[in-house]
Design a protein around this motif. Structure first.
Motif, PDB file in Angstrom:
ATOM      1  N   SER A  73      24.311  -4.483  34.546  1.00 19.10           N
ATOM      2  CA  SER A  73      23.528  -3.328  34.963  1.00 19.10           C
ATOM      3  C   SER A  73      23.764  -3.100  36.448  1.00 19.10           C
ATOM      4  N   ILE A 107      24.853   1.059  32.847  1.00 15.69           N
ATOM      5  CA  ILE A 107      24.690  -0.081  31.963  1.00 15.69           C
ATOM      6  C   ILE A 107      26.020  -0.341  31.260  1.00 15.69           C
ATOM      7  N   ARG A 122      23.010  -0.576  39.765  1.00 15.61           N
ATOM      8  CA  ARG A 122      22.172   0.486  40.341  1.00 15.61           C
ATOM      9  C   ARG A 122      23.058   1.547  40.990  1.00 15.61           C
ATOM     10  N   GLU A 179      25.113  -2.882  43.037  1.00 13.05           N
ATOM     11  CA  GLU A 179      24.952  -1.456  43.318  1.00 13.05           C
ATOM     12  C   GLU A 179      26.308  -0.783  43.371  1.00 13.05           C
ATOM     13  N   PHE A 201      19.057  -5.409  38.369  1.00 13.67           N
ATOM     14  CA  PHE A 201      20.463  -5.052  38.344  1.00 13.67           C
ATOM     15  C   PHE A 201      21.293  -6.112  39.042  1.00 13.67           C
ATOM     16  N   LYS A 215      15.190   6.553  39.078  1.00 12.60           N
ATOM     17  CA  LYS A 215      16.201   5.539  39.370  1.00 12.60           C
ATOM     18  C   LYS A 215      17.338   5.698  38.370  1.00 12.60           C
ATOM     19  N   GLN A 239      14.293  -2.476  35.709  1.00 11.77           N
ATOM     20  CA  GLN A 239      15.381  -2.035  36.577  1.00 11.77           C
ATOM     21  C   GLN A 239      16.015  -3.174  37.381  1.00 11.77           C
ATOM     22  N   HIS A 263      21.025   4.062  36.725  1.00  9.55           N
ATOM     23  CA  HIS A 263      21.776   2.832  36.499  1.00  9.55           C
ATOM     24  C   HIS A 263      23.026   3.107  35.681  1.00  9.55           C
TER      25      HIS A 263
END
Length: 551
Positions: A475, A464, A477, A328, A325, A460, A323, A462
């Motif tokens: 990536s 992508i 979040r 965000e 990234f 979680k 995870q 994401h």
């Protein structure tokens, strides 16, 4: 569910490659050299410290190294190991006295596991000798089930069945009450066995992180340790140590230094294949044998290409599995509710509706677990045609401006680039998101966007970003959207539905900011689509809604 990672629970000793038979499918070079019992004894003691619980023996013909068998059996008993099985052809003996003395020695050493006899069209042994071996073993151990039968499948099956029928008839005729369990072993089309079976069939092997053919300490006669059976593809790249200098603890500690073996057990051969395909490698077909595919990439793929693909696989694993990234998705300063209104409601058949995509005049709808992909007339809600998905849980299906199709599968944890053949979606390329589940899809003319869910200690989410060849570009979040599900691109903004919040969010991908939202008329909102003027929305077991969306 297959467990990822190398967790050996058995040590399998091959004390010799010597054998009294010459089987047509076997590539093992014969040698009378025997594995050192002293080194094996020391290694066995250390195996307990890394979780190994069972001991087994194979060959060559292990009974041709009887001193080794008895010595290691005594040590295994003293250390509290369980026995798995001894693999044998059962006809290595010259006379019945030799057979009886050998079996009694093994019994007195404390062996109480199974003795598995290989019987099939390739092992050209006397069936009457095999039956006598079985009878004496059952008598000495006083166990009617001490002997089991292993046979190859996938080549010469008719001849094998005939041979097994003769064996069973003779055992039954002996009236000894013997019970024979049988085990099928798929022939590995490697080396000489290639002439018996085409390795490139119509389907890929089922990924199990090689727990089926491997995940053992397989000790060769020269002391080399392999993580699998070791003979189907006897490549030095599979060596993970040598008992002459390494303890079991050393091997576990340094395993990751063998990047290929580490990738096989932690990422899987399927991921290695996908990484090689992204690097431009094209395979002759689909291989249903782990061993053949493993051997193929170790012998046919240039080392530099394989090394770069493994390195790229590590990078993708860091991005997805851990995870990591690059940023965000946050609410922007101008975040606000967007006006919306229902233009019309269109009733459609009930199912577990997921991804929605507008394709010219029709709407495509992916129908989740055990569902098909429907093509729907947006005027009537009628299903005009169906597409069979790649696997069991289609999450989304979209088509780009040049006609390329992409689809996600929840349970398979994969995204596929596919082609449509006779109503069936056929994969051309795939990318595994393990341990994440991919959900919604959108294409903005340059990038493919995928929502993923990674479950564990709190789910979680994401976003992508990938290119057309399913290579990860970015990536992001997702923290401010509860259970983000499906996606749509309207030409300027990306929209994300929330299954939990009954809301659809508007996202500026240049800043990765949520700039607004509108409330959905559908409980458990999933699918969203844009037809150039109106937004279409659906949900789990819901109808279709055509909506007018403000600024």
């Amino acid at each position: 569910m297959s467990r990822k990672g190398f967790y050996p629970e058995e040590v399998l000793f091959s004390p010799t490659t010597d054998c009294n038979l010459s089987c047509g499918h076997c590539d093992i070079p014969k040698s009378r050299k025997t594995l050192s019992a002293k080194h094996a004894d020391r290694f066995l003691i250390g195996c307990r410290r890394v979780g190994v619980k069972r001991v087994g023996f194979t060959g060559g013909e292990p009974f041709l190294a009887l001193d080794f068998l008895c010595a290691l059996t005594k040590r295994a008993v003293g250390e509290g190991f369980l026995f798995d099985r001894i693999m044998t052809n059962a006809v290595w003996w010259h006379d019945e006295n030799e057979l009886k003395c050998s079996l009694v020695r093994l019994f007195n050493a404390g062996y109480d596991g199974s003795i598995c006899v290989s019987v099939d069209a390739f092992h050209r042994q006397s069936i009457r000798k095999v039956v006598r071996f079985i009878e004496l073993a059952a008598c000495i151990w006083r166990r009617s089930d001490i002997v089991s039968i292993a046979y190859t499948s996938g080549a010469k099956d008719r001849e094998t069945r005939a041979k097994l029928n003769v064996l069973n008839a003779l055992v039954k005729r002996s009236d000894s009450g013997i019970f024979l369990r049988t085990f099928k072993v798929e022939i590995a089309p490697v080396g000489r066995a290639l002439k018996f079976r085409d390795p490139w069939g119509g389907k890929w092997f089922k990924e199990d992180y090689c727990r089926g053919p491997g995940n053992v300490f397989f000790v060769m006669p020269d002391g080399a340790v392999k993580p699998c059976c070791g003979y189907a593809t006897d490549r030095k790249e599979l060596s993970i140590g040598n008992i002459k200098k390494d303890s079991a603890k050393d091997i576990m500690k340094h395993l990751k230094e063998n990047r290929f073996v580490d990738a096989v057990f932690s990422r899987g051969l399927s991921k290695i294949r996908a990484s090689l395909e992204r690097a431009g490698v094209r395979f002759p077909g689909k291989a249903d044998s782990h061993c053949h595919f493993c051997n193929y990439i170790l012998t046919k793929v240039p080392r530099g290409v394989l090394a770069r693909s493994l390195a790229a696989l590590v990078l993708v694993f860091i991005l997805i599995a851990q995870q990591a990234f690059a940023g965000e998705l946050r609410r922007g300063k101008d975040y606000h509710e967007i006006s919306s209104g229902i233009v019309k409601q269109v009733k459609i058949p009930r199912w577990y509706h997921e991804g929605l995509f507008y394709e010219g005049k029709s709407l495509w709808l992916a129908n989740g677990e055990k569902g098909d992909i429907w093509v729907i007339d947006p005027l009537t809600g009628l299903v005009t045609s169906r597409m069979e998905p790649v696997a069991d849980f289609p999450e989304a299906l979209i088509r780009t401006e040049d006609g390329t199709l992409f689809t996600t599968e929840w349970y398979a944890k994969k995204i596929y680039r596919v082609k449509l053949e006779g109503g069936l979606l056929v994969p051309e390329r795939e990318s595994l998101f393990e341990p994440a589940h991919p959900a919604g899809l959108a294409w903005n003319g340059k990038s493919l966007f995928v929502v993923t869910w990674t479950r564990g200690m709190g789910t979680k989410f994401h976003m992508i970003e990938m290119d057309r060849d399913l290579k990860v570009v970015n990536s992001i979040r997702i923290k401010n959207i509860q259970e983000p599900d499906q996606l749509v691109w309207d030409g300027e903004y990306l929209w994300i539905s929330s299954w939990h919040a009954k809301t659809v969010y508007k996202v500026d991908i240049n800043k990765w900011e949520i700039v607004g939202y509108f409330k959905s008329p559908v409980s458990k909102t999933t699918g969203v689509a844009w037809d150039g003027k109106y937004m279409w929305v659906t949900g789990t077991y819901g109808d279709l809604y055509q909506m007018e969306i403000g600024k």
